[in-house]
Motif scaffolding. Sequence first.
Motif, PDB file in Angstrom:
ATOM      1  N   TYR A 220       9.209  24.653  51.031  1.00 60.21           N
ATOM      2  CA  TYR A 220      10.005  25.131  49.899  1.00 60.21           C
ATOM      3  C   TYR A 220      10.397  26.596  50.060  1.00 60.21           C
ATOM      4  O   TYR A 220      11.519  26.991  49.734  1.00 60.21           O
ATOM      5  CB  TYR A 220       9.260  24.935  48.577  1.00 60.21           C
ATOM      6  N   ALA A 221       9.479  27.418  50.556  1.00 58.58           N
ATOM      7  CA  ALA A 221       9.781  28.840  50.748  1.00 58.58           C
ATOM      8  C   ALA A 221      10.885  29.017  51.795  1.00 58.58           C
ATOM      9  O   ALA A 221      11.803  29.814  51.605  1.00 58.58           O
ATOM     10  CB  ALA A 221       8.519  29.600  51.166  1.00 58.58           C
ATOM     11  N   LYS A 222      10.804  28.274  52.872  1.00 56.98           N
ATOM     12  CA  LYS A 222      11.829  28.385  53.912  1.00 56.98           C
ATOM     13  C   LYS A 222      13.185  27.903  53.418  1.00 56.98           C
ATOM     14  O   LYS A 222      14.221  28.375  53.887  1.00 56.98           O
ATOM     15  CB  LYS A 222      11.405  27.618  55.161  1.00 56.98           C
ATOM     16  N   ALA A 223      13.184  26.985  52.472  1.00 57.32           N
ATOM     17  CA  ALA A 223      14.443  26.467  51.933  1.00 57.32           C
ATOM     18  C   ALA A 223      15.242  27.548  51.216  1.00 57.32           C
ATOM     19  O   ALA A 223      16.465  27.454  51.128  1.00 57.32           O
ATOM     20  CB  ALA A 223      14.179  25.294  50.993  1.00 57.32           C
ATOM     21  N   VAL A 224      14.571  28.591  50.694  1.00 55.77           N
ATOM     22  CA  VAL A 224      15.293  29.657  50.008  1.00 55.77           C
ATOM     23  C   VAL A 224      15.497  30.884  50.890  1.00 55.77           C
ATOM     24  O   VAL A 224      16.121  31.852  50.461  1.00 55.77           O
ATOM     25  CB  VAL A 224      14.591  30.077  48.689  1.00 55.77           C
TER      26      VAL A 224
END
Length: 120
Positions: free
Chosen positions: A53-57
Amino acid sequence: IGRHYILTGGVEGLKETYESLVSRVQSFGRYNFDMKKHPVVENLFRSGSFEEYAKAVCPKEQQHLDPFQYNFILQIPGQTVALHLDAPYYTRADRWTFPQWLLVAMTFSGLFQEEFIHQV
């Protein structure tokens, strides 16, 4: 930003007294820099789903995650975090060496991007 919230009731346009609006934003907060003190937080930051999820942003060229700070914020019902901009970090400037308003001005000036530390 805090002054704007107190004068206008924030984005929600709350129509309350000064005292009530001030009490809404006085939460209990703690900055933490050592994940080993709280293994549950360390496990969260190391979990595959969190990283996904962090990498998605994050921009594709900035996929390295290095958790260096996490915050605990305790609020009772009715409290809020007023709209705000988190304090920016730079390689040679942070909230402990410069006023936060100056760090924000540095960010919006665009003159210090080579030392800016991106945050999620």
